[in-house]
Write a protein that holds these residues in place. Structure first.
Motif, PDB file in Angstrom:
ATOM      1  N   VAL A  58     -52.410 -20.432 -53.608  1.00  0.00           N
ATOM      2  CA  VAL A  58     -51.234 -21.302 -53.587  1.00  0.00           C
ATOM      3  C   VAL A  58     -50.631 -21.156 -52.202  1.00  0.00           C
ATOM      4  CG1 VAL A  58     -50.793 -21.094 -56.077  1.00  0.00           C
ATOM      5  CG2 VAL A  58     -49.735 -19.473 -54.492  1.00  0.00           C
ATOM      6  N   PRO A  59     -49.738 -22.044 -51.812  1.00  0.00           N
ATOM      7  CA  PRO A  59     -49.133 -21.928 -50.483  1.00  0.00           C
ATOM      8  C   PRO A  59     -48.505 -20.540 -50.271  1.00  0.00           C
ATOM      9  CG  PRO A  59     -48.610 -24.054 -51.428  1.00  0.00           C
ATOM     10  CD  PRO A  59     -49.300 -23.271 -52.506  1.00  0.00           C
ATOM     11  N   GLY A  60     -48.997 -19.832 -49.266  1.00  0.00           N
ATOM     12  CA  GLY A  60     -48.439 -18.534 -48.918  1.00  0.00           C
ATOM     13  C   GLY A  60     -48.975 -17.357 -49.695  1.00  0.00           C
ATOM     14  N   GLY A  61     -49.923 -17.589 -50.618  1.00  0.00           N
ATOM     15  CA  GLY A  61     -50.414 -16.452 -51.388  1.00  0.00           C
ATOM     16  C   GLY A  61     -51.360 -16.834 -52.501  1.00  0.00           C
ATOM     17  N   TYR A  62     -51.171 -16.183 -53.658  1.00  0.00           N
ATOM     18  CA  TYR A  62     -52.066 -16.369 -54.788  1.00  0.00           C
ATOM     19  C   TYR A  62     -51.268 -16.369 -56.083  1.00  0.00           C
ATOM     20  CZ  TYR A  62     -55.248 -14.580 -51.214  1.00  0.00           C
ATOM     21  OH  TYR A  62     -55.940 -14.378 -50.047  1.00  0.00           O
ATOM     22  N   ARG A  63     -51.782 -17.117 -57.060  1.00  0.00           N
ATOM     23  CA  ARG A  63     -51.241 -17.060 -58.413  1.00  0.00           C
ATOM     24  C   ARG A  63     -52.257 -16.300 -59.271  1.00  0.00           C
ATOM     25  NH1 ARG A  63     -47.295 -19.757 -60.917  1.00  0.00           N
ATOM     26  NH2 ARG A  63     -47.183 -21.293 -59.216  1.00  0.00           N
ATOM     27  N   VAL A  64     -51.819 -15.195 -59.888  1.00  0.00           N
ATOM     28  CA  VAL A  64     -52.753 -14.312 -60.577  1.00  0.00           C
ATOM     29  C   VAL A  64     -52.386 -14.178 -62.049  1.00  0.00           C
ATOM     30  CG1 VAL A  64     -51.417 -12.252 -59.924  1.00  0.00           C
ATOM     31  CG2 VAL A  64     -53.821 -12.011 -60.569  1.00  0.00           C
ATOM     32  N   SER A  65     -53.420 -14.115 -62.865  1.00  0.00           N
ATOM     33  CA  SER A  65     -53.272 -13.861 -64.302  1.00  0.00           C
ATOM     34  C   SER A  65     -54.430 -12.984 -64.753  1.00  0.00           C
ATOM     35  CB  SER A  65     -53.300 -15.173 -65.105  1.00  0.00           C
ATOM     36  OG  SER A  65     -52.207 -15.992 -64.797  1.00  0.00           O
ATOM     37  N   GLY A  66     -54.183 -12.197 -65.808  1.00  0.00           N
ATOM     38  CA  GLY A  66     -55.262 -11.384 -66.348  1.00  0.00           C
ATOM     39  C   GLY A  66     -54.759 -10.168 -67.081  1.00  0.00           C
ATOM     40  N   ARG A  67     -55.708  -9.403 -67.555  1.00  0.00           N
ATOM     41  CA  ARG A  67     -55.413  -8.157 -68.266  1.00  0.00           C
ATOM     42  C   ARG A  67     -56.291  -7.058 -67.687  1.00  0.00           C
ATOM     43  NH1 ARG A  67     -54.524  -6.969 -74.650  1.00  0.00           N
ATOM     44  NH2 ARG A  67     -54.942  -4.719 -74.640  1.00  0.00           N
ATOM     45  N   TRP A  68     -55.668  -5.926 -67.413  1.00  0.00           N
ATOM     46  CA  TRP A  68     -56.364  -4.793 -66.823  1.00  0.00           C
ATOM     47  C   TRP A  68     -56.172  -3.561 -67.699  1.00  0.00           C
ATOM     48  CZ3 TRP A  68     -53.906  -8.629 -64.355  1.00  0.00           C
ATOM     49  CH2 TRP A  68     -54.609  -9.319 -63.362  1.00  0.00           C
ATOM     50  N   ALA A  69     -57.220  -2.749 -67.803  1.00  0.00           N
ATOM     51  CA  ALA A  69     -57.161  -1.539 -68.627  1.00  0.00           C
ATOM     52  C   ALA A  69     -57.103  -0.293 -67.753  1.00  0.00           C
ATOM     53  CB  ALA A  69     -58.386  -1.482 -69.539  1.00  0.00           C
ATOM     54  N   PHE A  70     -56.763   0.823 -68.387  1.00  0.00           N
ATOM     55  CA  PHE A  70     -56.822   2.144 -67.765  1.00  0.00           C
ATOM     56  C   PHE A  70     -55.907   2.292 -66.548  1.00  0.00           C
ATOM     57  CE2 PHE A  70     -61.229   1.388 -69.453  1.00  0.00           C
ATOM     58  CZ  PHE A  70     -61.052   2.131 -70.621  1.00  0.00           C
TER      59      PHE A  70
END
Length: 388
Positions: free
Chosen positions: A131-143
């Motif tokens: 996206v302009p100027g960076g990133y749009r992030v989604s997700g699930r992380w473990a540990f």
């Protein structure tokens, strides 16, 4: 087994004295941390007061900037008292290496301006879009070890760039804990006090300045005044997990020696410590742990000397050392746990904890037996792959 003839640097001695100052606090809170599945604020505060969470951050950024040998010795010493606390400080050591890849201003914000931990997930189980100027992030992380006490979370994500050629690029994105939803799912065999929960990020925008290109992490960070270590991220991280594993094994040896002296098996007239078979088992286990200590120290010296230009040969040394440490320590702890017989079966006892903790710690990717496969293929002339 104490190695009293080994040379210890003034730096190492000073930092080990810091461990001594808080050892009683670690021991007093260890059982409660297991029950709560997270380390208490009192212990985290004690660790932060001694700056263990920043000992592997550049001195130019306000960190300790300690050597690999010193940091390894510190984690081993903490692990001999509370492996979960050592594991979390090791995570800080590994994630802290991102400070050499992020812009100075951002590194100072994360690792100097914030007292909280910086943890996260290095497995790319999230997705990011530009996206302009960076990133749009989604997700699930473990540990995410230490998540309960984190101010920032690192989210490793694949980047959807539309090219569709070759593997998707990876970004490591730093997100404030206020933008994260935690999932209370840490119900583990060992290292129960690490609070290694999962976390979810949903459409959070991360500035470009708070992102690291994953392709850069297999080589040393670019030279700059604030650079702490001329060592690739992936050549550094295994030392943190391996050192904690060695500390667990060292404690298992000490616990077994004391247990064997006072344990007389049912229908027997002599203590375990009086049996020749136990003597041989204990000596073999001690040799395995000693070998683990030496191979890790050798790898630390090689990385310190050759980190800037070691390339795949150096990475192979590190990965082989980490895998050997894991294999040796698991074998040593299992040997003395078996030799203890029924005396080792009481849940919550010290030897039981060592057994559970070492088997949990060595499931980490940096200590995985698959490293033998990758390094072995490299020794036969192939490239050093991360995984097949």
């Amino acid at each position: 087994m104490a190695h009293t003839c080994a040379e210890v640097s003034d730096e190492t001695r000073t930092w080990l004295e810091r461990v001594e100052k808080i050892s009683a606090t670690l021991a007093e809170n260890r059982a409660q941390a297991e029950a709560d599945r997270t380390t208490s604020p009192a212990v985290i505060d004690a660790l932060r007061t001694q700056d263990f969470h920043r000992m592997w951050v550049s001195r130019a950024l306000g960190g300790g900037g300690v050597s690999l040998r010193t940091g390894s010795a510190v984690l081993q010493a903490i692990a001999r008292v509370d492996p979960s606390a050592a594991w979390q400080m090791g995570v800080q050591g590994a994630i802290g290496r991102l400070s050499d890849y992020l812009p100075d201003k951002v590194s100072c914000r994360l690792f100097c301006g914030s007292r909280g931990l910086v943890v996260g997930g290095v497995n790319p189980t999230g997705a990011a879009v530009r996206v302009p100027g960076g990133y749009r992030v989604s997700g699930r992380w473990a540990f995410a070890s230490g998540a309960t006490h984190a101010s920032w979370l690192v989210c490793t994500a694949t980047l959807a760039d539309g090219q569709g050629v070759g593997p998707a690029p990876i970004r490591m994105l730093c997100v404030p804990s206020s933008a994260v939803t935690f999932v209370d799912d840490w119900h583990s065999l060992g290292l129960r006090g690490t609070g290694s929960a999962s976390f979810i990020v949903d459409n959070v925008v991360v500035p470009e300045s708070h992102a690291v290109d994953g392709s850069l992490l297999r080589r040393p960070p670019s030279p700059r005044r604030s650079r702490g270590y001329a060592i690739a991220y992936y050549d550094f991280a295994p030392f943190t997990t391996a050192a904690t594993t060695i500390g667990i094994a060292q404690q298992a040896l000490a616990v077994f020696r004391e247990l064997a002296a006072r344990t007389v098996p049912a229908r027997s007239t002599e203590a375990l410590a009086e049996r020749a078979t136990v003597h041989a088992t204990f000596a073999r286990a001690t040799a395995l742990v000693r070998a683990a200590e030496l191979v890790l120290a050798d790898a630390a010296d090689q990385v310190t000397t050759c980190g800037e230009h070691g390339g795949e040969e150096l990475s192979a040394v590190v990965r082989l050392a980490a895998a050997a440490v894991a294999e040796n320590c698991v074998q040593a702890v299992t040997m003395v746990h078996t030799a203890a017989g029924a005396a080792a079966l009481r849940s919550g006892d010290a030897l039981d904890r060592c057994f559970r903790d070492v088997h949990t710690a060595t499931r980490h990717i940096t200590l995985a037996t698959t490293n033998f496969e990758m390094v072995g293929a490299h020794l036969f002339g192939g490239p050093l792959l991360m995984r097949r």
